[in-house]
Design a protein around this motif. Structure first.
Motif, short mmCIF file in Angstrom:
data_model
loop_
_atom_site.label_atom_id
_atom_site.label_comp_id
_atom_site.label_asym_id
_atom_site.label_seq_id
_atom_site.Cartn_x
_atom_site.Cartn_y
_atom_site.Cartn_z
N LEU A 180 0.83 -1.20 0.00
CA LEU A 180 0.00 0.00 0.00
C LEU A 180 0.86 1.25 0.00
CD1 LEU A 180 -2.82 -0.90 2.55
CD2 LEU A 180 -2.96 -0.85 0.06
N LYS A 181 0.46 2.22 -0.82
CA LYS A 181 1.14 3.51 -0.87
C LYS A 181 0.37 4.58 -0.10
CE LYS A 181 4.29 2.44 -4.13
NZ LYS A 181 4.79 2.83 -5.39
N MET A 182 -0.89 4.27 0.27
CA MET A 182 -1.71 5.20 1.04
C MET A 182 -2.54 4.40 2.03
SD MET A 182 -3.09 7.87 -1.87
CE MET A 182 -3.74 9.07 -0.72
N GLU A 237 -4.87 8.47 5.16
CA GLU A 237 -4.29 9.31 4.10
C GLU A 237 -5.24 9.44 2.93
OE1 GLU A 237 0.47 8.34 4.74
OE2 GLU A 237 -0.77 6.96 3.56
N MET A 238 -5.94 8.35 2.62
CA MET A 238 -6.90 8.37 1.51
C MET A 238 -8.05 9.33 1.80
SD MET A 238 -7.30 7.02 -1.49
CE MET A 238 -6.27 5.55 -1.39
N ILE A 239 -8.58 9.27 3.00
CA ILE A 239 -9.70 10.16 3.36
C ILE A 239 -9.25 11.61 3.28
CG2 ILE A 239 -11.18 10.88 5.28
CD1 ILE A 239 -11.23 7.86 6.09
N THR A 240 -8.09 11.93 3.79
CA THR A 240 -7.56 13.30 3.72
C THR A 240 -7.38 13.74 2.27
OG1 THR A 240 -6.45 13.06 5.85
CG2 THR A 240 -5.62 14.80 4.39
N PHE A 241 -6.81 12.86 1.44
CA PHE A 241 -6.61 13.16 0.02
C PHE A 241 -7.94 13.44 -0.67
CE2 PHE A 241 -6.58 11.67 -4.36
CZ PHE A 241 -5.58 12.44 -4.91
N LEU A 242 -8.92 12.57 -0.46
CA LEU A 242 -10.22 12.75 -1.10
C LEU A 242 -10.89 14.05 -0.66
CD1 LEU A 242 -11.63 9.12 -0.89
CD2 LEU A 242 -10.89 10.31 -2.97
N ALA A 251 -8.99 2.07 -4.56
CA ALA A 251 -8.16 0.87 -4.70
C ALA A 251 -6.91 1.16 -5.53
CB ALA A 251 -8.98 -0.26 -5.33
N ILE A 252 -7.08 1.94 -6.58
CA ILE A 252 -5.94 2.28 -7.45
C ILE A 252 -4.95 3.17 -6.71
CG2 ILE A 252 -5.25 3.55 -9.53
CD1 ILE A 252 -7.97 2.53 -10.75
N LEU A 253 -5.44 4.25 -6.12
CA LEU A 253 -4.52 5.17 -5.44
C LEU A 253 -3.81 4.52 -4.26
CD1 LEU A 253 -6.42 8.59 -5.48
CD2 LEU A 253 -4.86 7.60 -7.18
N SER A 254 -4.45 3.54 -3.65
CA SER A 254 -3.78 2.84 -2.55
C SER A 254 -2.53 2.12 -3.05
CB SER A 254 -4.73 1.85 -1.88
OG SER A 254 -4.93 0.69 -2.66
N VAL A 307 -2.24 10.21 -6.94
CA VAL A 307 -2.20 10.71 -8.31
C VAL A 307 -3.59 11.23 -8.65
CG1 VAL A 307 -1.71 10.16 -10.73
CG2 VAL A 307 -0.41 9.02 -8.90
N ALA A 308 -3.81 12.51 -8.41
CA ALA A 308 -5.16 13.08 -8.55
C ALA A 308 -5.69 12.97 -9.97
CB ALA A 308 -5.15 14.55 -8.10
N LEU A 309 -4.82 12.98 -10.96
CA LEU A 309 -5.28 13.01 -12.35
C LEU A 309 -5.50 11.63 -12.97
CD1 LEU A 309 -3.29 16.07 -13.71
CD2 LEU A 309 -5.65 15.96 -12.90
N ALA A 310 -5.48 10.57 -12.18
CA ALA A 310 -5.88 9.27 -12.69
C ALA A 310 -7.37 9.37 -13.02
CB ALA A 310 -5.65 8.19 -11.63
N VAL A 311 -7.75 8.95 -14.23
CA VAL A 311 -9.13 9.14 -14.67
C VAL A 311 -9.72 7.86 -15.26
CG1 VAL A 311 -8.87 11.61 -15.12
CG2 VAL A 311 -8.40 9.99 -16.95
#
Length: 139
Positions: free
Chosen positions: A5-7, A11-16, A68-71, A76-80
């Motif tokens: 895991l990278k996040m 960390e995920m909740i804060t990022f979102l 799941a991807i960002l974890s 990477v905010a621009l993953a679409v």
């Protein structure tokens, strides 16, 4: 077994909250093999006939896969999303939260393919199944 895991969940909740404040669902779990989100259902999520709307299910599934991807790749905010297919399987319960369990099928350098199982909380039967592809911007 070491985690890749990278996040973390926190960390995920804060990022979102910072990068994607309109996201839907509560991030319940961010694990090595999956992410799990929960969406409490209210009248704003229902369509005529008293069932949870397709757009509600699609939005939750999309966010679950994004998590799941960002974890795995980090913030990477621009993953679409580049492709999204949903199969509606059963009528969701309007009196229960919807759960979305997302996992990755293929994690490439530029494309990620994942799937999401959606179900009413406390029920074993899937209400929808999603397969989607995300594009990862070059670093």
């Amino acid at each position: 077994m070491t985690s890749s895991l990278k996040m973390t969940r926190e960390e995920m909740i804060t990022f979102l909250q910072q990068e994607f404040p309109q996201y839907v669902g509560e991030v319940c779990e961010v694990e090595d093999q999956y992410s799990l989100l929960r969406l409490p259902i209210n009248d704003s999520h229902l369509r005529p006939g008293g069932t949870v709307s397709g757009p509600t299910l699609m939005a939750l599934a999309d966010v679950a896969l994004y998590v799941a991807i960002l974890s795995k790749i980090g913030p990477v905010a621009l993953a679409v999303t580049t492709d999204f297919t949903i199969h509606f399987l059963n009528k969701p319960r309007a009196d229960r939260a919807i759960m979305a369990k997302a996992s990755l099928l293929k994690l490439g350098k530029r494309l990620v393919i994942g799937e999401v199982n959606l179900y009413s909380e406390g029920e074993a039967e899937s209400v929808a199944h999603v397969v989607a592809t995300y594009s990862i911007p070059p670093r």
